[in-house]
Each structure stands twice: as structure tokens, then as C-alpha cells.
Write a protein that holds these residues in place. Sequence first.
Motif, short mmCIF file in Angstrom:
data_model
loop_
_atom_site.label_atom_id
_atom_site.label_comp_id
_atom_site.label_asym_id
_atom_site.label_seq_id
_atom_site.Cartn_x
_atom_site.Cartn_y
_atom_site.Cartn_z
N THR A 187 -37.79 -39.84 -39.80
CA THR A 187 -38.90 -39.97 -39.73
C THR A 187 -39.70 -41.14 -39.56
OG1 THR A 187 -38.78 -39.81 -42.16
CG2 THR A 187 -39.62 -37.64 -42.00
N ARG B 270 -41.45 -41.63 -36.67
CA ARG B 270 -43.33 -41.21 -36.37
C ARG B 270 -43.77 -41.71 -37.45
NH1 ARG B 270 -45.66 -37.20 -34.28
NH2 ARG B 270 -46.92 -35.63 -35.48
N ALA C 190 -41.92 -40.19 -30.55
CA ALA C 190 -42.81 -39.48 -31.48
C ALA C 190 -43.92 -39.46 -32.07
CB ALA C 190 -42.29 -40.91 -32.31
N VAL C 191 -44.90 -39.59 -30.66
CA VAL C 191 -46.02 -39.24 -31.04
C VAL C 191 -45.96 -38.33 -29.70
CG1 VAL C 191 -46.56 -41.01 -32.69
CG2 VAL C 191 -46.91 -41.34 -30.60
N THR D 215 -47.42 -43.98 -36.15
CA THR D 215 -48.15 -42.75 -36.66
C THR D 215 -49.30 -44.27 -37.58
OG1 THR D 215 -47.64 -41.01 -37.11
CG2 THR D 215 -49.78 -41.50 -38.38
#
Length: 151
Positions: free
Chosen positions: A33, A36, A105-106, A40
Motif C-alpha cells: 500500500t 498508492r 499506483a494511480v 494519493t
Amino acid sequence: MNYRLAELPSGVRGVDATLEELGRLVNADLKQTALRFHATKILQGVQSKDHVGEGRAIYAWVRSRIRYQKDPVGIETVQSPVVTLRLAAGDCDDHAGLVAGLASAVGIPVRFRVVGYSADQFVHIWPELFAGGRWWSADTTEKRSFGWRPP
């Protein structure tokens, strides 16, 4: 931090091995995680679905917060994007891996570009991000703008 040491071949085989290892590290880190989460946070001020703006934001964040630091003398290292985040330092392949990991990741597609003095002498790598219908160079190790491509 987990490290693994391995010797890379020279020439084109070494370039291929470096790219393969970098891709493996990015893909492994995408299953966690951390990338990401960081991506973010970086994109908080960017309008939704502005993919070029997202690429610019990731580029600017890495360029301003990750120190360029050469490998140890005589040793080629390749570290994962998460390791680069933790160290806040790395050389061109580490910067490229971090940008690639954050963008991936996005949902931004990424590819790597390499240049050298000859076909078998790799000297530099950088990521390109696909956004707004085109590929954008995102070389965070040079004092240039988003989209500038090394010659």
C-alpha cells in the motif's frame, strides 16, 4: 529494508538485466500500500482525471524530495521504489523506479528509456508516463522541466 546483492553482466545483457530487475521491484512494491498511499497524498491538489497534471505532480514531488545520490564506487545498485522513499535518495534507476511506481499506483502507464555512448554502454535511465494521449519524459535527476527528454 530487505536488500539482495547480485552481479549483473556487462553490456546490453547488463542493461536488460537492470531493466528486468527494476520492473520486478516496481511490480513487487505495487502489491503493497505504500506507493498508492504516497501517490494519493502527492495528488491531493490535482484535479480528478487530469492525468498530465498527476504526472507533473509526481515528477515535481520526486524531483524536490528525493536526493540524487550515486551508487557506491564500482558497484551498480538497483533499489525498490519503497526503499527509495525510505532513504529519500538514489541514482537515476532509483528515481526512475520511484516515479514509475508512484505513477503506476494511480493508473498511469509507464515505460523506461535508456541512453548510452554506444549500443552496449548504458549510462542513464528515465521513466516516461503516458497521459493526455502521449508519452511524457519524467527525468527527475536533471534540472529540466517535465516532458524534457535527454538527447
